[in-house]
Design an enzyme around this catalytic site. Structure first.
Site, PDB file in Angstrom:
ATOM      1  N   PHE B 106      24.368  10.169  11.652  1.00  0.00           N
ATOM      2  CA  PHE B 106      23.694  11.310  12.257  1.00  0.00           C
ATOM      3  C   PHE B 106      24.753  12.279  12.773  1.00  0.00           C
ATOM      4  O   PHE B 106      25.731  11.864  13.407  1.00  0.00           O
ATOM      5  CB  PHE B 106      22.789  10.831  13.395  1.00  0.00           C
ATOM      6  CG  PHE B 106      21.933  11.919  13.957  1.00  0.00           C
ATOM      7  CD1 PHE B 106      20.798  12.345  13.279  1.00  0.00           C
ATOM      8  CD2 PHE B 106      22.262  12.539  15.150  1.00  0.00           C
ATOM      9  CE1 PHE B 106      20.013  13.374  13.790  1.00  0.00           C
ATOM     10  CE2 PHE B 106      21.477  13.562  15.665  1.00  0.00           C
ATOM     11  CZ  PHE B 106      20.352  13.983  14.979  1.00  0.00           C
ATOM     12  N   ASP B 173      26.985   2.575  15.942  1.00  0.00           N
ATOM     13  CA  ASP B 173      25.816   3.324  16.421  1.00  0.00           C
ATOM     14  C   ASP B 173      24.568   2.554  15.975  1.00  0.00           C
ATOM     15  O   ASP B 173      24.347   2.359  14.768  1.00  0.00           O
ATOM     16  CB  ASP B 173      25.856   4.736  15.819  1.00  0.00           C
ATOM     17  CG  ASP B 173      24.678   5.597  16.256  1.00  0.00           C
ATOM     18  OD1 ASP B 173      23.603   5.033  16.562  1.00  0.00           O
ATOM     19  OD2 ASP B 173      24.816   6.833  16.265  1.00  0.00           O
ATOM     20  N   TYR B 198      14.807   5.483  22.325  1.00  0.00           N
ATOM     21  CA  TYR B 198      13.503   6.148  22.166  1.00  0.00           C
ATOM     22  C   TYR B 198      12.929   6.036  20.762  1.00  0.00           C
ATOM     23  O   TYR B 198      11.892   6.623  20.496  1.00  0.00           O
ATOM     24  CB  TYR B 198      13.564   7.613  22.613  1.00  0.00           C
ATOM     25  CG  TYR B 198      14.698   8.446  22.041  1.00  0.00           C
ATOM     26  CD1 TYR B 198      14.682   8.865  20.716  1.00  0.00           C
ATOM     27  CD2 TYR B 198      15.779   8.815  22.832  1.00  0.00           C
ATOM     28  CE1 TYR B 198      15.712   9.621  20.206  1.00  0.00           C
ATOM     29  CE2 TYR B 198      16.810   9.578  22.329  1.00  0.00           C
ATOM     30  CZ  TYR B 198      16.777   9.982  21.018  1.00  0.00           C
ATOM     31  OH  TYR B 198      17.793  10.736  20.505  1.00  0.00           O
ATOM     32  N   LYS B 199      13.629   5.333  19.900  1.00  0.00           N
ATOM     33  CA  LYS B 199      13.097   5.141  18.542  1.00  0.00           C
ATOM     34  C   LYS B 199      12.310   3.824  18.511  1.00  0.00           C
ATOM     35  O   LYS B 199      11.220   3.738  19.077  1.00  0.00           O
ATOM     36  CB  LYS B 199      14.242   5.195  17.538  1.00  0.00           C
ATOM     37  CG  LYS B 199      14.967   6.555  17.532  1.00  0.00           C
ATOM     38  CD  LYS B 199      16.101   6.583  16.510  1.00  0.00           C
ATOM     39  CE  LYS B 199      16.938   7.840  16.630  1.00  0.00           C
ATOM     40  NZ  LYS B 199      16.242   9.045  16.134  1.00  0.00           N
ATOM     41  N   ARG B 341      10.758  11.222   5.481  1.00  0.00           N
ATOM     42  CA  ARG B 341      11.103   9.929   6.100  1.00  0.00           C
ATOM     43  C   ARG B 341       9.837   9.286   6.676  1.00  0.00           C
ATOM     44  O   ARG B 341       9.034   9.949   7.338  1.00  0.00           O
ATOM     45  CB  ARG B 341      12.107  10.119   7.240  1.00  0.00           C
ATOM     46  CG  ARG B 341      13.400  10.779   6.840  1.00  0.00           C
ATOM     47  CD  ARG B 341      14.457  10.641   7.936  1.00  0.00           C
ATOM     48  NE  ARG B 341      13.972  11.040   9.255  1.00  0.00           N
ATOM     49  CZ  ARG B 341      14.649  10.857  10.386  1.00  0.00           C
ATOM     50  NH1 ARG B 341      15.835  10.243  10.359  1.00  0.00           N
ATOM     51  NH2 ARG B 341      14.159  11.266  11.539  1.00  0.00           N
TER      52      ARG B 341
END
Lengths: 366, 366
Positions: B106, B173, B198-199, B341
């Site tokens: 990312f 990560d 938060y995912k 996605r």
């Protein structure tokens, strides 16, 4: 001035708004709306329905309280992180050799300044605002507008001019002054400012801090924390960092929306507050408390006349005295070794609170 | 596996848990308790009734999900800020000359790595995890366990060994892998790890990120963001920064308690989750969706077999196709230029969701 808007528990005199402001009543309901509707029902869509821009939008609301025109304040991260951004931004590319740090400021500012000095090769020098001894070696001065221990208010205009007179920049920490008195960042041509929002702004525990970067400095401000939220095209997923043209370049990562929107709600109580009137109420409350403490006790008030919304009292055995005050419903705090601190947030503290608090202190220490 | 614990709106198939996890039902109620009771009634006292230690306590809860024994994970700040801490910590004092950054990660990771390289004088080199070409010049490699675009899962064990073989450190990560599969940070002797919550961990929008610093690295880990929360004696108000002996040295400023305690509540749903079983459900769900997409459409699935909980589909006009999917109640997202996605959080996504989503995609693109 607005006590009916706040949730203060029955029987409590709350004089610690200089550490954690009390919650405006409607914040709890707003949080329900944010969790259940914005997060729960709208889910990912909320990011394009107000969340993404919240740091700037809430930043502008804070800006109004500190004399910053829109587009110059962004909310996010902690105070310490924002001190880092501001100092690193200020010393970037400088050929000057020292960072001067207010020796009376809250320690975290000095800790961060030490790290910045160590990373950039500048020297750090601690000095009291009353004798800064700035020279043409000074790259930047980090100052706190209100001393967290004594409540002393420093002269932002004079000190900013002092820094500019030798070509130095100034970073003001507004943690203990935002929401206390009118501040004129734009008018005084302050270079950078940072501050928290959980003290007199009542944003909630650890609510996000803010940073002010004036328009004319934005194009050259380099954020060392070059996260994707500060990118000019954050959803472009570009391989290289290109900062946003405006204040958004001071953003870093994904903002903590729950804390941010609690702050947003809390700021509603400021909408029609006249800061000059607020300041008069703050001075009146602190004067009243001081007068009663000096009349009823033998304790020394260490807060000077030029002050924020805080009265600090030197007191042997401060820790235990504060425990006893709290047991009797008067909540302040203490700072080692011997300082009792009492904060007076005019929005919810009354004259009766101030008198009763002084009387209780007298009972305990007599 | 736990759908009854989540609030998913009627008629919505939510396949964007890889971007923002859905709220566990009880989080709203916990937030009321935090705002009304902890903040409103207990006020400043809550700092000594659980708030101060929350970053480490919640960190340990995250640690259990990523193979980290207690005392090595702390929650706070954003992912970008934690990447900065980890990379600056990793290169401190090195005589090596390069930082290698996963070119498929990312973007924010690369942006922060660029800043770290620029500040420290190291070079940065982008490379794909399949061909890192590490040498004895490599100080640190920054890798993402799951590619945010394709959903490809990288081999943490092999890549960590590859880095260690040349004496380089590795920063992982875990944003797209925490809560997806068993991770064994301790067992694999990973040097640093960071990630968001938060995912797949459902901590709420912008909930605080985490950093893992293993025990044996803590004594030498220098946090460039040396805020007072990382001090060994934070309330001593000492003039000099002396870091905490343990993981608390990775803390910076006052933690955002509302966001932190929403995450804390959200983690309750993980208490008795078997991560191996979760992994099997994730693989089954993504296989089912893939199978139906390949059967019903002409679109290319770009996610390889080694994958996280995500299926990515190349699709012309991806943006409009996703808008139409969302209009029909199937919420995923798109990444430019042409990738759809779909994230499959086994805790709340069902087989029926996966099949219906593929059918809806087929209807729109046929």
């Amino acid at each position: 001035m607005r006590r009916e808007l706040f949730d203060i528990p029955e029987g409590v005199i709350y004089l610690d708004g200089n550490s954690l402001g009390a919650p405006p009543k409607h914040v709890a309901e707003r949080m329900q709306e944010v969790v259940k509707h914005q997060w729960g029902t709208r889910l990912i869509r909320s990011w394009s329905e107000g969340w993404w821009e919240a740091p700037q939008r809430v930043g502008d609301r804070v800006g109004r309280l500190i004399g910053a025109a829109p587009g110059q304040v962004v909310v996010g991260d902690s105070t310490s992180v924002n001190v880092y951004k501001a100092l690193m931004g200020a010393v970037k590319g400088t050929e000057r050799t020292e960072i001067v740090c207010d020796e009376s400021t809250f320690p975290t500012d000095g800790y961060i300044a030490q790290s910045v000095a160590s990373l950039t090769g500048l020297k750090i020098r601690a000095a009291h605002p009353s004798s800064l001894d700035l020279t043409e070696d000074t790259a930047v001065v980090l100052l706190n507008q209100v001393d967290y221990r004594t409540g002393a208010l420093h002269d932002m205009k004079a000190l900013t001019e002092q820094a500019h007179a030798v070509g130095a920049q100034v970073v003001w920490d507004l943690c203990h002054s935002a929401g206390v008195l009118p501040i004129e960042l734009d008018a005084l041509q302050v270079d950078f400012a940072i501050g928290c929002t959980y003290k007199f702004l009542n944003g909630g525990p650890g609510s996000p801090a803010f940073i002010y970067v004036p328009k004319h400095r934005q194009a050259t401000f380099e954020n060392p924390l070059s996260g994707w939220n500060g990118h000019r095209e954050p959803f472009g997923m570009k391989p290289s960092y290109e900062p946003d043209a405006g204040i958004a370049r001071a953003r870093v990562g994904t903002p903590d929306i729950l804390s941010m929107l609690a702050l947003d709600a809390a700021l509603d109580v400021w909408d029609d507050v006249d800061l000059a009137e607020l300041r008069q109420r703050g001075l009146a409350l602190t004067a009243l408390f001081r007068e009663h403490v000096e009349k009823l006790t033998n304790l020394e008030v260490i807060t000077p006349d030029q002050r924020g919304n805080q009265i600090s009292v030197r007191c042997p055995d401060a820790r235990n005295v504060m425990d006893e005050l709290i047991a009797r419903g008067v909540i302040g705090d203490h700072r080692p070794p011997d300082v009792l601190r009492f904060g007076f947030a005019p929005l919810y503290v009354t004259d009766e609170d101030a008198i009763k608090a002084a009387e209780t202190l007298a009972e305990i220490t007599r």
